[in-house]
Motif scaffolding. Structure first.
Motif, PDB file in Angstrom:
ATOM      1  N   UNK A  93       0.853  -1.190   0.000  1.00 55.08           N
ATOM      2  CA  UNK A  93       0.000   0.000   0.000  1.00 55.08           C
ATOM      3  C   UNK A  93       0.883   1.232   0.000  1.00 55.08           C
ATOM      4  N   UNK A  94       0.649   2.124  -0.949  1.00 60.02           N
ATOM      5  CA  UNK A  94       1.357   3.405  -0.999  1.00 60.02           C
ATOM      6  C   UNK A  94       0.327   4.487  -0.687  1.00 60.02           C
ATOM      7  N   UNK A  95       0.383   5.037   0.524  1.00 61.14           N
ATOM      8  CA  UNK A  95      -0.640   5.970   0.992  1.00 61.14           C
ATOM      9  C   UNK A  95      -0.060   7.368   1.180  1.00 61.14           C
ATOM     10  N   UNK A  96      -0.785   8.362   0.688  1.00 60.28           N
ATOM     11  CA  UNK A  96      -0.404   9.757   0.887  1.00 60.28           C
ATOM     12  C   UNK A  96      -0.914  10.230   2.240  1.00 60.28           C
ATOM     13  N   UNK A  97      -0.266  11.254   2.781  1.00 61.36           N
ATOM     14  CA  UNK A  97      -0.632  11.789   4.093  1.00 61.36           C
ATOM     15  C   UNK A  97      -0.830  13.297   3.964  1.00 61.36           C
ATOM     16  N   UNK A  98      -1.898  13.793   4.578  1.00 61.80           N
ATOM     17  CA  UNK A  98      -2.118  15.244   4.595  1.00 61.80           C
ATOM     18  C   UNK A  98      -2.800  15.624   5.902  1.00 61.80           C
ATOM     19  N   UNK A  99      -2.779  16.922   6.198  1.00 54.76           N
ATOM     20  CA  UNK A  99      -3.498  17.445   7.347  1.00 54.76           C
ATOM     21  C   UNK A  99      -4.578  18.376   6.855  1.00 54.76           C
ATOM     22  N   UNK A 100      -5.815  18.107   7.203  1.00 57.06           N
ATOM     23  CA  UNK A 100      -6.897  18.946   6.742  1.00 57.06           C
ATOM     24  C   UNK A 100      -6.925  20.263   7.514  1.00 57.06           C
ATOM     25  N   UNK A 101      -7.732  21.211   7.029  1.00 57.29           N
ATOM     26  CA  UNK A 101      -7.772  22.542   7.628  1.00 57.29           C
ATOM     27  C   UNK A 101      -8.239  22.509   9.081  1.00 57.29           C
ATOM     28  N   UNK A 102      -9.106  21.559   9.400  1.00 57.94           N
ATOM     29  CA  UNK A 102      -9.595  21.465  10.785  1.00 57.94           C
ATOM     30  C   UNK A 102      -8.624  20.712  11.686  1.00 57.94           C
ATOM     31  N   UNK A 103      -7.463  20.363  11.133  1.00 58.25           N
ATOM     32  CA  UNK A 103      -6.450  19.685  11.929  1.00 58.25           C
ATOM     33  C   UNK A 103      -6.547  18.179  11.928  1.00 58.25           C
ATOM     34  N   UNK A 104      -7.585  17.613  11.306  1.00 59.65           N
ATOM     35  CA  UNK A 104      -7.749  16.163  11.263  1.00 59.65           C
ATOM     36  C   UNK A 104      -6.873  15.567  10.165  1.00 59.65           C
ATOM     37  N   UNK A 105      -5.977  14.654  10.499  1.00 53.71           N
ATOM     38  CA  UNK A 105      -5.097  14.070   9.473  1.00 53.71           C
ATOM     39  C   UNK A 105      -5.855  13.118   8.558  1.00 53.71           C
ATOM     40  N   UNK A 106      -5.306  12.914   7.388  1.00 55.61           N
ATOM     41  CA  UNK A 106      -5.901  12.014   6.406  1.00 55.61           C
ATOM     42  C   UNK A 106      -4.796  11.139   5.825  1.00 55.61           C
ATOM     43  N   UNK A 107      -5.005   9.821   5.836  1.00 54.21           N
ATOM     44  CA  UNK A 107      -4.032   8.863   5.305  1.00 54.21           C
ATOM     45  C   UNK A 107      -4.752   7.956   4.316  1.00 54.21           C
ATOM     46  N   UNK A 108      -4.352   8.010   3.072  1.00 54.67           N
ATOM     47  CA  UNK A 108      -5.047   7.180   2.081  1.00 54.67           C
ATOM     48  C   UNK A 108      -4.564   7.431   0.677  1.00 54.67           C
ATOM     49  N   UNK A 109      -5.512   7.634  -0.228  1.00 59.10           N
ATOM     50  CA  UNK A 109      -5.202   7.667  -1.660  1.00 59.10           C
ATOM     51  C   UNK A 109      -5.757   8.945  -2.273  1.00 59.10           C
TER      52      UNK A 109
END
Length: 572
Positions: free
Chosen positions: A122-138
């Motif tokens: 699995x190659x998953x990208x990581x980001x932080x949303x504006x509300x501070x909730x992280x997101x790990x996925x595609x």
């Protein structure tokens, strides 16, 4: 005119048989691109909801299509490109080998196959949303928005989801930022998870945009605990985190790794075991993403190769050596395999894998196949320097007659220089393994124009729920094989005294397999034939060492071989 329909804001992923309302967005001479506004009438082959990210993720465009229909669609696609691009009228394309059913294998250690949870990487990208909730996925289709699909992806092995949840929990607790592709800020960029289905060993690669991860030891512990808590896999193995790597990358988002991938903690490789063969896998080495499908794929390669004792096989774009070692294991190390791969870590893995599997007749060389093979064939362009291959092949290596060449190139297909060198090597058979039927068809056209005949293609569904399909294609020389020349002469003129009637090694193996349910190596057959006073030919690769340790035939297999010799009237 061909019309391509995109989901658009409706989120409807179009399937064969759907009746949809669309709006044209682009119209060209031979095709048009439209956006789906509404699903008017669903296809009879459409199944209930498959994934909450359907229509936006784009990773499983066929997830809502009945699996049997997916297989038919992929077979039609392979047939189409072989006809349209390969120039082969009415090509012989077998039904797609399914992941929804078990098929017999030649070895023990069969992994259960399934059209779900099959991916070992699995190659998953990581980001932080504006509300501070992280997101790990595609990535969302045609955008840089990261969908938080990592924990729920239905085609990934369970450790990927567990590791994604652990990373999100760590980012929340320690206020670690995810990557913002617009502002070019944030620390965590990607997480790559590799799982060995046969052993349960897991490797995690963390890609960051900074110098290190604050409190990184805590993150490793959280990932380790999350994976440890997973239930056993269907084949009974338990998952365990064995290796964590770190890479720093500040480049484009499309580039996953930085210049270096360094070991943070744990072993340098994970070990996979499939069908009695062990493979060590390093972070960047290519390895098939569907291990259960890999067994079926490689068994088909073996069936097409039609190998005999003493044959030489080229294994080009060989990765960690999995195809060549699989073939050599079936042949009891009685063929010679030469593999070529450009990734140095993968070559190191391949040579190490030969050692740990006790395979002597396999050598793996680092370099581009399109450069190395022409060098071995004496076909290097004028002015191009030769590479030093002595550390891989010794001082006196010579590439002689080649019976089979296995090509497993990346999606872009083979370099034309490589195809030219393969043709110059004149293998009787070429087995082409491809994850892109279109580039395979292009290369098949090149090979058929140079004396090879397309025989058959067998698609293998290595990527269920997606539009991709792996294909094994067989080509052979159009002329009569030197191994199969037919000679006729009067029987009464023959001196039969020097001939030994009986069965071939393969016939004996097949009879024992059918009657006793296990395989006997040709080495054991030769031992028992010698014990019974039957003539056997000298082994082409017999050891020159006086103290060589040779495996002796067990009693139960000796009994089975003796029964076979009696069955074929070779002994009384």
């Amino acid at each position: 005119m061909t019309v391509f329909a995109r989901p658009g804001r409706s989120g409807v992923m179009p399937l064969p048989g759907d009746r949809v309302r669309v709006i044209a967005r682009k119209v060209k001479k031979h095709y048009a691109v439209s956006e789906i506004l509404k699903l008017e009438e669903p296809s009879q082959d459409r199944i209930p909801e498959y994934c909450p990210y359907e229509g936006v993720c784009g990773g499983c465009p066929l997830g809502r299509l009945r699996y049997e229909k997916q297989l038919k669609l992929k077979r039609r696609h392979v047939t189409d490109v072989l006809t349209r691009i390969g120039g082969i009228p009415d090509p012989q394309v077998a039904p797609v080998i399914s992941m929804a059913e078990e098929t017999e294998t030649r070895m023990e250690g069969v992994l259960p196959s399934s059209p779900l949870a099959y991916r070992n990487k699995a190659v998953m990208a990581v980001s932080g949303l504006r509300n501070g909730e992280p997101s790990v996925g595609y990535m969302r289709g045609r955008s840089h928005q990261v969908l938080d699909a990592g924990p729920v992806c239905r085609i990934q092995a369970p450790p990927a989801g567990a590791a994604a949840e652990a990373l999100k929990a760590f980012m929340r607790s320690d206020h670690v930022t995810g990557w913002d592709s617009e502002k070019k800020t944030g620390l965590m960029r990607h997480m790559v998870v590799r799982t060995a289905a046969g052993t349960g060993e897991v490797m995690v690669i963390l890609v960051i945009a900074g110098k290190g991860i604050p409190n990184g030891g805590k993150l490793v512990e959280m990932i380790d605990e999350a994976i440890y808590q997973l239930p056993p896999a269907p084949n009974g193995v338990t998952y365990s985190l064995e290796s964590v790597f770190l890479s720093t990358n500040r480049g484009p988002l499309s580039q996953i790794y930085g210049e270096k991938v360094e070991n943070l903690v744990g072993s340098m490789t994970i070990t996979e075991e499939i069908g009695g063969v062990a493979f060590e896998i390093s972070p960047l080495a290519f390895y098939q993403v569907n291990p259960a499908g890999m067994q079926k794929l490689y068994d088909q390669v073996f069936a097409f190769a039609g190998l005999s004792v003493g044959d030489t096989v080229l294994d080009l774009y060989c990765g960690v050596g999995s195809i060549g070692l699989w073939l050599n294991r079936i042949m009891d190390d009685q063929i010679c395999v030469l593999g070529i791969e450009s990734n140095e870590d993968a070559v190191r893995n391949a040579n190490r894998n030969a050692v740990i599997n006790h395979i002597v007749n396999a050598r793996y060389v680092c370099g581009k196949a399109e450069d190395i093979l022409p060098q071995l064939m004496g076909m290097l362009p004028e002015g191009q320097p030769e590479q030093d291959l002595t550390k891989y092949l010794g001082d006196h290596y010579h590439l002689g007659t080649v019976e089979a060449a296995v090509l497993d190139p990346p999606r872009a297909g083979c370099d034309e220089r490589l195809l030219e060198a393969v043709c110059a090597a004149k293998p009787e058979k070429i087995v082409y393994v491809s994850c892109d039927p279109a580039t395979m068809a292009r290369d098949v056209k090149y090979l058929t124009a140079r004396g090879y005949t397309f025989r058959e293609a067998v698609p293998v569904d290595m990527f269920p729920q997606t539009g991709r399909v792996e294909t094994v294609c067989l080509l052979s020389k159009g002329e009569i094989s030197s191994k199969n020349v037919r000679i006729e002469f009067p029987m009464e003129e023959m001196d039969m005294s020097g001939f030994q009637f009986g069965a071939t090694y393969e016939e004996i193996q097949n009879w024992v397999q059918k009657e006793y349910g296990f395989k006997v190596p040709t080495l054991y057959i030769a031992q028992i034939k010698r014990k019974c006073g039957l003539d056997i030919r000298d082994h082409y690769n017999i050891s020159k060492k006086d103290d060589q340790i040779i495996s002796q035939c067990p009693a139960e297999k000796e009994e089975a071989i003796m029964a076979a010799l009696r069955h074929f009237h070779m002994i009384s």
